[in-house]
Design a protein around this motif. Structure first.
Motif, PDB file in Angstrom:
ATOM      1  N   LYS A 198      26.953   8.146  57.457  1.00 29.67           N
ATOM      2  CA  LYS A 198      26.191   9.174  56.753  1.00 29.67           C
ATOM      3  C   LYS A 198      26.973  10.474  56.874  1.00 29.67           C
ATOM      4  CE  LYS A 198      22.702   8.826  55.213  1.00 29.67           C
ATOM      5  NZ  LYS A 198      22.363   8.499  53.811  1.00 29.67           N
ATOM      6  N   SER A 199      27.431  10.973  55.758  1.00 27.90           N
ATOM      7  CA  SER A 199      28.287  12.160  55.767  1.00 27.90           C
ATOM      8  C   SER A 199      27.474  13.383  55.321  1.00 27.90           C
ATOM      9  CB  SER A 199      29.464  11.932  54.816  1.00 27.90           C
ATOM     10  OG  SER A 199      30.362  12.996  54.853  1.00 27.90           O
ATOM     11  N   PRO A 200      27.803  14.572  55.811  1.00 27.72           N
ATOM     12  CA  PRO A 200      28.873  14.913  56.755  1.00 27.72           C
ATOM     13  C   PRO A 200      28.444  14.981  58.214  1.00 27.72           C
ATOM     14  CG  PRO A 200      28.011  16.913  55.772  1.00 27.72           C
ATOM     15  CD  PRO A 200      27.180  15.783  55.222  1.00 27.72           C
ATOM     16  N   SER A 201      27.144  14.894  58.497  1.00 28.79           N
ATOM     17  CA  SER A 201      26.676  15.161  59.860  1.00 28.79           C
ATOM     18  C   SER A 201      26.508  13.905  60.694  1.00 28.79           C
ATOM     19  CB  SER A 201      25.347  15.924  59.801  1.00 28.79           C
ATOM     20  OG  SER A 201      24.400  15.174  59.075  1.00 28.79           O
ATOM     21  N   GLY A 202      26.625  12.707  60.092  1.00 23.44           N
ATOM     22  CA  GLY A 202      26.471  11.485  60.854  1.00 23.44           C
ATOM     23  C   GLY A 202      25.034  10.981  60.791  1.00 23.44           C
ATOM     24  N   PRO A 203      24.709   9.908  61.500  1.00 14.78           N
ATOM     25  CA  PRO A 203      25.557   9.123  62.413  1.00 14.78           C
ATOM     26  C   PRO A 203      26.437   8.130  61.683  1.00 14.78           C
ATOM     27  CG  PRO A 203      23.347   8.225  62.367  1.00 14.78           C
ATOM     28  CD  PRO A 203      23.317   9.441  61.475  1.00 14.78           C
ATOM     29  N   SER A 204      27.277   7.419  62.444  1.00 10.18           N
ATOM     30  CA  SER A 204      28.159   6.412  61.871  1.00 10.18           C
ATOM     31  C   SER A 204      28.187   5.197  62.792  1.00 10.18           C
ATOM     32  CB  SER A 204      29.573   6.972  61.679  1.00 10.18           C
ATOM     33  OG  SER A 204      30.066   7.492  62.898  1.00 10.18           O
ATOM     34  N   VAL A 205      28.355   4.029  62.192  1.00 11.71           N
ATOM     35  CA  VAL A 205      28.354   2.766  62.923  1.00 11.71           C
ATOM     36  C   VAL A 205      29.623   2.000  62.577  1.00 11.71           C
ATOM     37  CG1 VAL A 205      27.006   0.718  63.517  1.00 11.71           C
ATOM     38  CG2 VAL A 205      25.859   2.706  62.572  1.00 11.71           C
ATOM     39  N   LYS A 206      30.208   1.376  63.591  1.00  7.29           N
ATOM     40  CA  LYS A 206      31.381   0.527  63.385  1.00  7.29           C
ATOM     41  C   LYS A 206      30.985  -0.920  63.661  1.00  7.29           C
ATOM     42  CE  LYS A 206      36.242  -0.017  64.682  1.00  7.29           C
ATOM     43  NZ  LYS A 206      37.317   0.414  65.605  1.00  7.29           N
ATOM     44  N   PHE A 207      31.225  -1.813  62.664  1.00  3.56           N
ATOM     45  CA  PHE A 207      30.888  -3.227  62.775  1.00  3.56           C
ATOM     46  C   PHE A 207      32.164  -4.056  62.735  1.00  3.56           C
ATOM     47  CE2 PHE A 207      27.190  -1.419  60.510  1.00  3.56           C
ATOM     48  CZ  PHE A 207      26.155  -1.844  61.314  1.00  3.56           C
ATOM     49  N   LEU A 208      32.106  -5.211  63.391  1.00  2.00           N
ATOM     50  CA  LEU A 208      33.097  -6.263  63.171  1.00  2.00           C
ATOM     51  C   LEU A 208      32.467  -7.272  62.220  1.00  2.00           C
ATOM     52  CD1 LEU A 208      35.792  -7.713  63.891  1.00  2.00           C
ATOM     53  CD2 LEU A 208      34.544  -8.855  65.725  1.00  2.00           C
ATOM     54  N   VAL A 209      33.155  -7.586  61.124  1.00  2.80           N
ATOM     55  CA  VAL A 209      32.606  -8.468  60.089  1.00  2.80           C
ATOM     56  C   VAL A 209      33.127  -9.881  60.324  1.00  2.80           C
ATOM     57  CG1 VAL A 209      32.281  -8.803  57.620  1.00  2.80           C
ATOM     58  CG2 VAL A 209      32.608  -6.504  58.518  1.00  2.80           C
ATOM     59  N   ASN A 210      32.205 -10.820  60.481  1.00  2.00           N
ATOM     60  CA  ASN A 210      32.544 -12.230  60.702  1.00  2.00           C
ATOM     61  C   ASN A 210      31.883 -13.086  59.635  1.00  2.00           C
ATOM     62  OD1 ASN A 210      34.008 -11.801  63.131  1.00  2.00           O
ATOM     63  ND2 ASN A 210      32.083 -11.655  64.271  1.00  2.00           N
ATOM     64  N   ALA A 211      32.284 -14.355  59.594  1.00  2.00           N
ATOM     65  CA  ALA A 211      31.648 -15.366  58.727  1.00  2.00           C
ATOM     66  C   ALA A 211      31.555 -14.878  57.282  1.00  2.00           C
ATOM     67  CB  ALA A 211      30.264 -15.742  59.261  1.00  2.00           C
ATOM     68  N   VAL A 212      32.691 -14.466  56.726  1.00  2.00           N
ATOM     69  CA  VAL A 212      32.731 -13.914  55.369  1.00  2.00           C
ATOM     70  C   VAL A 212      32.822 -15.053  54.354  1.00  2.00           C
ATOM     71  CG1 VAL A 212      34.062 -12.499  53.769  1.00  2.00           C
ATOM     72  CG2 VAL A 212      33.771 -11.772  56.143  1.00  2.00           C
ATOM     73  N   HIS A 213      31.911 -15.055  53.385  1.00  2.00           N
ATOM     74  CA  HIS A 213      31.951 -16.013  52.270  1.00  2.00           C
ATOM     75  C   HIS A 213      31.617 -15.238  51.001  1.00  2.00           C
ATOM     76  CE1 HIS A 213      32.188 -19.463  54.967  1.00  2.00           C
ATOM     77  NE2 HIS A 213      31.230 -18.896  55.683  1.00  2.00           N
ATOM     78  N   THR A 214      32.547 -15.167  50.073  1.00  2.00           N
ATOM     79  CA  THR A 214      32.346 -14.402  48.842  1.00  2.00           C
ATOM     80  C   THR A 214      31.619 -15.251  47.795  1.00  2.00           C
ATOM     81  OG1 THR A 214      34.504 -15.082  47.994  1.00  2.00           O
ATOM     82  CG2 THR A 214      34.430 -13.085  49.306  1.00  2.00           C
ATOM     83  N   MET A 215      31.218 -14.601  46.715  1.00  2.00           N
ATOM     84  CA  MET A 215      30.538 -15.316  45.623  1.00  2.00           C
ATOM     85  C   MET A 215      31.451 -16.351  44.980  1.00  2.00           C
ATOM     86  SD  MET A 215      28.443 -12.360  43.611  1.00  2.00           S
ATOM     87  CE  MET A 215      27.188 -11.362  44.380  1.00  2.00           C
ATOM     88  N   GLU A 216      32.755 -16.032  44.889  1.00  2.00           N
ATOM     89  CA  GLU A 216      33.692 -16.949  44.264  1.00  2.00           C
ATOM     90  C   GLU A 216      33.854 -18.222  45.085  1.00  2.00           C
ATOM     91  OE1 GLU A 216      34.267 -13.777  44.817  1.00  2.00           O
ATOM     92  OE2 GLU A 216      34.303 -12.904  42.795  1.00  2.00           O
ATOM     93  N   GLU A 217      33.787 -18.095  46.414  1.00  2.00           N
ATOM     94  CA  GLU A 217      33.923 -19.273  47.273  1.00  2.00           C
ATOM     95  C   GLU A 217      32.684 -20.157  47.211  1.00  2.00           C
ATOM     96  OE1 GLU A 217      34.665 -18.181  51.274  1.00  2.00           O
ATOM     97  OE2 GLU A 217      36.491 -17.085  50.819  1.00  2.00           O
ATOM     98  N   LEU A 218      31.499 -19.523  47.286  1.00  2.00           N
ATOM     99  CA  LEU A 218      30.263 -20.291  47.452  1.00  2.00           C
ATOM    100  C   LEU A 218      29.878 -21.049  46.179  1.00  2.00           C
ATOM    101  CD1 LEU A 218      28.243 -17.619  49.434  1.00  2.00           C
ATOM    102  CD2 LEU A 218      29.205 -19.712  50.338  1.00  2.00           C
ATOM    103  N   LYS A 219      29.983 -20.393  45.020  1.00  2.00           N
ATOM    104  CA  LYS A 219      29.612 -20.998  43.736  1.00  2.00           C
ATOM    105  C   LYS A 219      28.169 -21.520  43.779  1.00  2.00           C
ATOM    106  CE  LYS A 219      34.312 -22.249  42.450  1.00  2.00           C
ATOM    107  NZ  LYS A 219      35.245 -23.332  42.122  1.00  2.00           N
TER     108      LYS A 219
END
Length: 321
Positions: free
Chosen positions: A131-152
């Motif tokens: 949330k800019s400019p005053s925050g807060p901000s969150v850092k995530f690690l993204v796992n188990a990624v499946h896009t629309m093109e893969e899943l069909k």
């Protein structure tokens, strides 16, 4: 001599001309002719000052770092297609000064939030929700990624329609989950009457917490369209959910008080970086190789300490020279 008439008497004696113009035609709407009462009511509505209300002007900037892999770029494009109120920008160099650069970009684009996808070592994907400019901000690690093109998957919904946001009951347990719920609501919730959105709710964004990870799913609300099976208002029994995609899992690392930094409000005690996991796997593999080398040396020592007795029939079948 006769008296002269006064000017006022002459004007009074002049005949009044009749208005030969056609009568004013009544206004017409889609349902018929308007009454005078309706005109009076409309004039009152126009003249009455409208009550000042809250208007959601949320805009999200979506961008990524350089040298991002194709799967993660497709995930970012899927999210852009789901959020009509977002703005996509060119790639940003993932350096230590990226926070100042991105804050400036958010201000230039007139946005209030930012989703920044940062790829490291062509393997690990991190997502900043800010949330800019005053925050807060969150850092995530993204796992188990499946896009629309893969899943069909078979699900399909209108592009630009507004989603219903659903959260599991776990989000109300702790303060950091409540903060994440509010940030996800503001970023993924499409503002009402946005110029690029459509006024329909035909899909659902589901956020659920399992094993201290946030799992994201996107479902289409499927309703039968036959006249016989037409669903009445509020009839949820015949509605079904069909998954559309994409799928991903968010592992929260840290919550900061400012935009892309600042004081640490929360740190995940169960977080293990991917570098540590890869180092442990290498150690396990190195241990297997060391065991093989030790076994070979033990075998050689055993052979040297226990030599075989010479075979007296070894040269029996050799031809005499």
């Amino acid at each position: 001599m006769g008296r002269k008439r006064k000017h006022s008497e002459a004007e009074a004696a002049a005949p009044v001309k009749k208005d030969d113009s056609a009568p004013e035609r009544p206004k017409r709407n889609l349902l018929g002719w308007k009454d005078k009462k309706e005109d009076v009511e409309e004039a009152k509505e126009v003249s009455a000052p409208s009550a000042p209300g809250f208007r959601n002007k949320e805009k999200v900037l979506v961008t990524c770092s350089r040298r991002i892999s194709f799967r993660y770029r497709h995930l970012m494009l899927n999210i852009v297609s789901l959020l009509p109120h977002c703005k996509k920008d060119s790639k940003v160099e993932a350096k230590s000064s990226k926070g100042a650069t991105l804050n400036e970009l958010v201000e230039l684009k007139g946005s209030s939030s930012c989703l920044f996808f940062e790829c490291r070592k062509h393997k690990d994907l991190y997502m900043w929700m800010v949330k800019s400019p005053s925050g807060p901000s969150v850092k995530f690690l993204v796992n188990a990624v499946h896009t629309m093109e893969e899943l069909k998957l078979t699900g399909n919904h209108l592009k630009g329609s507004r989603p219903l946001l659903t959260f599991s009951s776990n989000f109300d347990k702790d303060m950091h989950w409540k903060l994440l719920k509010e940030m996800l609501t503001q970023v993924f919730g499409i503002p009402k009457e946005h110029r690029k959105s459509k006024p329909y709710h035909d899909h659902v964004f589901a956020f659920s917490i399992v094993d201290d990870h946030i799992w994201f799913r996107n479902y289409q609300i499927s309703v039968p369209h036959n006249e016989a099976d037409k669903v009445a208002r509020g009839g949820l029994d015949k509605m079904t959910l069909v998954e559309v995609g994409p799928r991903f899992c968010l592992n929260p690392i840290k919550i900061f008080g400012g935009s892309f930094g600042g004081p640490t409000l929360y740190e995940n005690p169960f977080y293990v970086s991917p570098n540590q996991i890869r180092a442990l796997e290498k150690r396990n593999k190195a241990g297997k190789f060391a065991k093989k080398i030790k076994a070979k040396t033990r075998k050689k020592r055993h052979e040297l300490s226990n030599p075989l007795e010479p075979d007296e029939f070894a040269d029996m079948w050799k031809d005499d020279e």
